[in-house]
Write a protein that holds these residues in place. Structure first.
Motif, PDB file in Angstrom:
ATOM      1  N   UNK A 296       0.839  -1.193   0.000  1.00 37.79           N
ATOM      2  CA  UNK A 296       0.000   0.000   0.000  1.00 37.79           C
ATOM      3  C   UNK A 296       0.878   1.248   0.000  1.00 37.79           C
ATOM      4  N   UNK A 297       0.262   2.318  -0.422  1.00 35.59           N
ATOM      5  CA  UNK A 297       0.946   3.613  -0.449  1.00 35.59           C
ATOM      6  C   UNK A 297      -0.081   4.711  -0.244  1.00 35.59           C
ATOM      7  N   UNK A 298       0.334   5.740   0.422  1.00 32.19           N
ATOM      8  CA  UNK A 298      -0.491   6.949   0.540  1.00 32.19           C
ATOM      9  C   UNK A 298       0.425   8.159   0.499  1.00 32.19           C
ATOM     10  N   UNK A 299      -0.063   9.222  -0.067  1.00 32.59           N
ATOM     11  CA  UNK A 299       0.756  10.432  -0.188  1.00 32.59           C
ATOM     12  C   UNK A 299      -0.144  11.647  -0.199  1.00 32.59           C
ATOM     13  N   UNK A 300       0.349  12.722   0.357  1.00 35.22           N
ATOM     14  CA  UNK A 300      -0.322  14.017   0.286  1.00 35.22           C
ATOM     15  C   UNK A 300       0.707  15.068  -0.107  1.00 35.22           C
ATOM     16  N   UNK A 301       0.250  16.089  -0.815  1.00 37.94           N
ATOM     17  CA  UNK A 301       1.115  17.211  -1.189  1.00 37.94           C
ATOM     18  C   UNK A 301       0.278  18.476  -1.167  1.00 37.94           C
ATOM     19  N   UNK A 302       0.864  19.565  -0.687  1.00 40.81           N
ATOM     20  CA  UNK A 302       0.123  20.819  -0.540  1.00 40.81           C
ATOM     21  C   UNK A 302       1.006  22.006  -0.849  1.00 40.81           C
ATOM     22  N   UNK A 303       0.376  23.031  -1.382  1.00 39.78           N
ATOM     23  CA  UNK A 303       1.006  24.350  -1.506  1.00 39.78           C
ATOM     24  C   UNK A 303       0.014  25.366  -0.957  1.00 39.78           C
ATOM     25  N   UNK A 304       0.536  26.379  -0.278  1.00 42.05           N
ATOM     26  CA  UNK A 304      -0.333  27.400   0.311  1.00 42.05           C
ATOM     27  C   UNK A 304       0.409  28.727   0.309  1.00 42.05           C
ATOM     28  N   UNK A 305      -0.270  29.745  -0.143  1.00 47.17           N
ATOM     29  CA  UNK A 305       0.278  31.106  -0.148  1.00 47.17           C
ATOM     30  C   UNK A 305      -0.743  32.036   0.495  1.00 47.17           C
ATOM     31  N   UNK A 306      -0.252  32.906   1.351  1.00 47.39           N
ATOM     32  CA  UNK A 306      -1.145  33.821   2.059  1.00 47.39           C
ATOM     33  C   UNK A 306      -0.488  35.182   2.185  1.00 47.39           C
ATOM     34  N   UNK A 307      -1.320  36.217   2.179  1.00 47.44           N
ATOM     35  CA  UNK A 307      -0.861  37.589   2.393  1.00 47.44           C
ATOM     36  C   UNK A 307      -1.667  38.175   3.539  1.00 47.44           C
ATOM     37  N   UNK A 308      -0.972  38.577   4.610  1.00 49.46           N
ATOM     38  CA  UNK A 308      -1.622  39.065   5.821  1.00 49.46           C
ATOM     39  C   UNK A 308      -1.237  40.521   6.062  1.00 49.46           C
ATOM     40  N   UNK A 309      -2.235  41.337   6.225  1.00 50.13           N
ATOM     41  CA  UNK A 309      -2.032  42.775   6.412  1.00 50.13           C
ATOM     42  C   UNK A 309      -2.014  43.108   7.895  1.00 50.13           C
ATOM     43  N   UNK A 310      -1.477  44.285   8.225  1.00 51.40           N
ATOM     44  CA  UNK A 310      -1.228  44.594   9.621  1.00 51.40           C
ATOM     45  C   UNK A 310      -1.682  46.000   9.971  1.00 51.40           C
ATOM     46  N   UNK A 311      -1.247  46.450  11.160  1.00 49.13           N
ATOM     47  CA  UNK A 311      -1.542  47.795  11.633  1.00 49.13           C
ATOM     48  C   UNK A 311      -0.842  48.839  10.767  1.00 49.13           C
ATOM     49  N   UNK A 312      -1.471  49.953  10.610  1.00 45.56           N
ATOM     50  CA  UNK A 312      -0.900  51.074   9.878  1.00 45.56           C
ATOM     51  C   UNK A 312       0.330  51.605  10.610  1.00 45.56           C
ATOM     52  N   UNK A 313       1.430  51.766   9.894  1.00 47.08           N
ATOM     53  CA  UNK A 313       2.599  52.466  10.410  1.00 47.08           C
ATOM     54  C   UNK A 313       2.467  53.922   9.984  1.00 47.08           C
ATOM     55  N   UNK A 314       2.235  54.779  10.965  1.00 49.28           N
ATOM     56  CA  UNK A 314       1.906  56.175  10.672  1.00 49.28           C
ATOM     57  C   UNK A 314       3.166  56.994  10.406  1.00 49.28           C
ATOM     58  N   UNK A 315       3.043  58.016   9.547  1.00 49.03           N
ATOM     59  CA  UNK A 315       4.218  58.839   9.226  1.00 49.03           C
ATOM     60  C   UNK A 315       4.651  59.760  10.361  1.00 49.03           C
ATOM     61  N   UNK A 316       3.850  59.839  11.430  1.00 45.77           N
ATOM     62  CA  UNK A 316       4.254  60.681  12.567  1.00 45.77           C
ATOM     63  C   UNK A 316       4.845  59.839  13.701  1.00 45.77           C
ATOM     64  N   UNK A 317       5.466  58.716  13.335  1.00 47.91           N
ATOM     65  CA  UNK A 317       6.142  57.853  14.315  1.00 47.91           C
ATOM     66  C   UNK A 317       7.511  57.459  13.785  1.00 47.91           C
ATOM     67  N   UNK A 318       8.306  56.837  14.651  1.00 42.25           N
ATOM     68  CA  UNK A 318       9.640  56.379  14.245  1.00 42.25           C
ATOM     69  C   UNK A 318       9.562  55.084  13.443  1.00 42.25           C
TER      70      UNK A 318
END
Length: 829
Positions: A296-318
């Protein structure tokens, strides 16, 4: 309020119908799956489960341990985008919290089983150990740093059914099976198959999800061999549900007047929520008789791509360089993952023993990158994208030999004897990213309100691995087990199992055992119980993980603050100076006692349990303040950051109760209905906390900081972040080509606990309604339309408001995105 009243009305109607139902029902139902589809009842109840007891052929109804079965049909028709979320919807003992942050925990969220994180549940595929993920648990709900199995990398179209053993099984299947075992059984037909396409979206108009899948079986040879192939693909669009940000985006003009650009700001301060995601999973399951041996044989294969956004980096900060991003920027963390597992084996009979010999090799690779961020310390000429922030790899090679036979001792029934051995090699590697992502360029603002200040160090809002963070660790383990079981009489069943395991690293040696008993007082009523112990060696990431990122953390009062966080390797000089100690294995003791009742169309099971775990590993609370800053600087680090490391922090005791009820009712000319009820209650108590190390106590004055290794907020994440109760009610009606599935789920209240009691926030219990309508357009073509969270119920908006505009929902046990509608068209070959 309207949504809750409608839910209560639906509940009352369902209960009334069940009470007045006449007793002439169809075939007896399985005690397993909650909300099982009407067409699955006979199929599920007749399945011989592979979990619980080796050797003896047993169905769910006469199992000595609590087992649930979920069919592939149920999984496919939930409308959920992934396997974990579908299981959490169908099984009351599982929960699946929604994380609204930005890191990899928005796509890698392990299930919580019986109040315990995914690291305590062993996952098998066709009875073979599934490999762990290269991603690790790193969220408020599970900050253990373990790397549990990611079920979402298994194609739903490949699943025939799933068996869930809700009991400690370390002695039987693996030392880490403390909360139970999930066995994914792949489709094995030699012909036929199906295909489907599904489309859906949020009521709010965003977050569209599209899924396609296909599977087909083919004959292999002429002696009953087969190969079954499956493929799933899905695409998810980004969705966010945040509140308006406050404060200013720009510095005031000279003289103090507001910058006129403020009027054009839309006050979107973050884009956290569901990430944009594309994924594809493929699976193969094959078997070929070769004389006396079946290969017997079993196999799995996967590809996954994700883009996750975050908090705004404001221009009035370092955190921004205005000449690059004059209006600030939303950093993006990209995840690129490839995963595969291959299992080869053979089974047969020799000298009266049934044997199974197999080898499995697997690897999961996760790469982080960013299309939109910057390291402000590099100044105006620094890059705004990084192709490589880190690469994590997890490799596993497992070899198994299992033997079983029935030994006739002249008793009422043969003694079932099983024994076997396992060798497992594991390796975890962290590969450093680009130097520019972590370098300290030393840029200092020369003009404007920030003149003279240093810019923030490190790529913003993304996880990074510096050369110092890179590393590799591996280990071998060898285990042997023996299991026996005997039907002493037509009423009494007894079972015993033992396992010895040796790790070649500091985890050392372990012995696990289990005793099982079941007594049938009548053909309808039986008691069952188990006693067992378990052992979980530290996960490899817990031993080696080290990284730095600029993230949003909770201050002592629960208010989110943006800061730089360093996770220090356990044996690093920095961690040792803050009281780190070598990690010890976790040890557990499990007790379970319950009963089963089966009478005609009615099935009821109830099981109470206790799981005590000693030396649980988790990440420390954030250590920060003047004293920590001085220590960081003395070791050559940026002093403006918080520090954490992994440690054996606590002992816990989890007590709970699982109840499952099932009733199949015939409505004559009106079709049939299957009523289901599932209820889970569990409560985790911290029974001991490791003493704060002297290194922290002697570090010096630390006004405004924290030197408590396991703070009040960390304790609350274990005891109050998950609902203590979950009630799942289902009604599945079918008549001819039409069917309707109604599910109502009540999630108990949860809490976000802060270090200061004034920051505690509670989020009330909620009722969620799911509804699906199906019709067979032809004998092969089926259309389903449905809505999950039909009444658009949201979590309680009780979180602490902040200037970034975070959603006020906390970490809810269900999605805060509200109602989701979908349609599914499926075709059977």
């Amino acid at each position: 309020m309207l949504a809750e009243r409608l839910n209560l009305t639906l509940l009352a109607a369902a209960s009334s119908l069940a009470l007045v139902a006449h007793a002439q029902a169809a075939e007896p139902a399985s005690p397993a799956a909650v909300a099982a589809a009407p067409g699955d009842a006979t199929e599920v109840e007749s399945l011989v489960v592979t979990l619980g007891v080796r050797g003896a052929q047993r169905t769910v109804a006469d199992s000595p341990a609590p087992i649930d079965i979920i069919s592939g049909k149920q999984l496919a028709e939930t409308g959920r985008a992934d396997l974990k979320e579908a299981l959490a919807q169908l099984l009351p003992s599982f929960t699946y919290s929604t994380v609204t942050g930005v890191a990899h925990n928005t796509i890698f969220r392990p299930l919580t089983n019986r109040g315990l994180s995914g690291a305590y549940t062993l996952v098998l595929v066709n009875g073979k150990r599934r490999h762990n993920s290269a991603m690790l648990s790193s969220s408020a709900q599970d900050n253990s740093g373990a790397n549990p199995v990611d079920l979402d990398l298994i194609a739903i179209s490949a699943v025939d059914h799933i068996e869930v053993l809700k009991d400690g099984a370390a002695a039987q299947y693996g030392s880490d099976a403390i909360a139970g075992v999930i066995n994914v059984v792949l489709k094995s037909s030699a012909s036929g198959g199906g295909a489907y396409v599904s489309l859906g979206g949020l009521y709010a108009g965003d977050g569209a999800v599209g899924k396609i899948g296909i599977d087909h079986g083919f004959a292999l040879g002429t002696n009953g061999g087969f190969v079954h192939l499956s493929l799933d693909a899905r695409s998810q669009q980004r969705a966010t549900w945040n509140n308006p940000a406050t404060g200013t985006l720009y510095f005031p003009l000279p003289g103090g007047a507001p910058d006129p650009r403020e009027a054009g700001w839309d006050h979107v301060g973050q884009l956290n929520g569901n990430p944009k995601l594309n994924a594809a999973n493929a699976a193969l399951n094959a078997q070929l008789p070769l004389g006396e041996v079946t290969a017997y044989a079993q196999a799995t294969a996967s590809v996954r791509q994700a883009a996750m956004y975050n908090f705004l980096r404001r221009p009035n900060t370092v955190n921004d360089i205005p000449s690059i991003f004059p209006d600030g920027f939303f950093p993006i963390l990209n995840i690129d993952e490839t995963d595969y597992q291959v299992v080869l084996g053979g089974r047969g009979t020799v000298a009266g023993w049934d044997y199974d010999l197999s080898t499995a090799f697997s690897r999961d690779r996760v790469k982080g990158s960013s299309d939109l961020t910057l390291n402000p310390s590099l100044g105006p000429t620094g890059p705004t994208s990084f192709d490589k922030l880190y690469v994590n790899r997890f490799t596993q090679w497992t070899n198994n030999l299992d033997l079983t036979r029935a030994v006739d001792l002249g008793l009422r029934a043969p003694l079932q004897v099983s024994f076997g051995a396992e060798h497992r090699f594991e390796e975890y590697e962290i590969e450093a990213g680009e130097l520019a992502a972590t370098a300290n360029g030393g840029y200092r603002f020369s003009t404007g309100p920030l003149a003279g200040q240093y810019a923030s160090i490190g790529a913003q809002a993304v996880t990074t691995a510096s050369p110092e963070d890179a590393g590799k660790v591996n280990r071998d383990s060898v285990a042997a087990y023996v299991e026996t079981s005997l039907d002493v009489s037509d009423k009494l069943f007894l079972g015993a199992a033992g396992r010895a395991e040796h790790y070649d690293d500091s985890a050392g040696d372990t012995l696990s055992g289990k005793l099982t008993a079941r007594y049938d007082f009548t053909p309808a009523f039986a008691f069952r119980g188990t006693i067992s112990n378990g052992f979980r060696a530290p996960s490899l990431p817990q031993l080696i993980y080290s990284q730095t990122d600029n993230r949003v953390q909770a201050a002592s009062d629960g208010t989110p603050v943006t800061t730089k966080v360093k996770v220090a390797r356990v044996n690093s000089p920095l961690a040792l100076a803050l009281g780190s100690e070598p990690l010890k294995p976790e040890k557990s003791v499990n007790y379970s006692l319950g009963f089963t009742f089966t009478q005609g169309p009615v099935t009821l099971t109830a099981d109470a349990y206790q799981i005590a775990i000693k030396d649980r590993i988790t990440k420390t609370s954030s250590l920060y303040g003047p004293a920590v800053s001085a220590l960081l600087v003395s070791q050559g680090f940026d002093g403006n950051q918080w520090v954490q490391y992994y440690t054996n922090a606590i002992d816990t005791r989890t007590r709970g109760l699982d109840v499952v009820a099932d009733y199949r009712q015939s409505l004559a000319d009106l079709g049939s209905v299957r009523w289901t009820l599932g209820f889970a209650w569990n409560k985790t108590k911290i029974t001991d906390i490791a003493a704060n190390p002297s290194e922290l106590a002697n570090l010096g004055p630390n006004a405004g900081g924290n030197l408590v290794r396991f703070s009040r907020s960390a304790q609350g994440n274990l005891t109050d972040a998950f609902p203590k109760t979950k009630l799942a009610l289902g009604a599945d009606w079918s008549r001819g080509p039409f069917s309707v599935t109604l599910r109502i789920t009540r999630y108990g209240k949860v809490a976000t606990i802060a270090d200061l009691p004034t920051g505690d926030r509670w989020f009330g219990a909620k009722w969620i309604t799911d509804l699906a309508l199906s019709a067979d357009l032809t004998p092969k073509l089926k259309l389903t339309v449905g809505a999950e969270n039909l009444l658009d119920v949201r979590p309680s908006p009780n979180a602490i408001p902040d200037s970034a505009g975070s959603a006020l929902y906390g970490s809810a046990p269900f999605s805060p995105q509200g109602g989701f509608y979908y349609s599914r068209l499926s075709y059977s070959f």
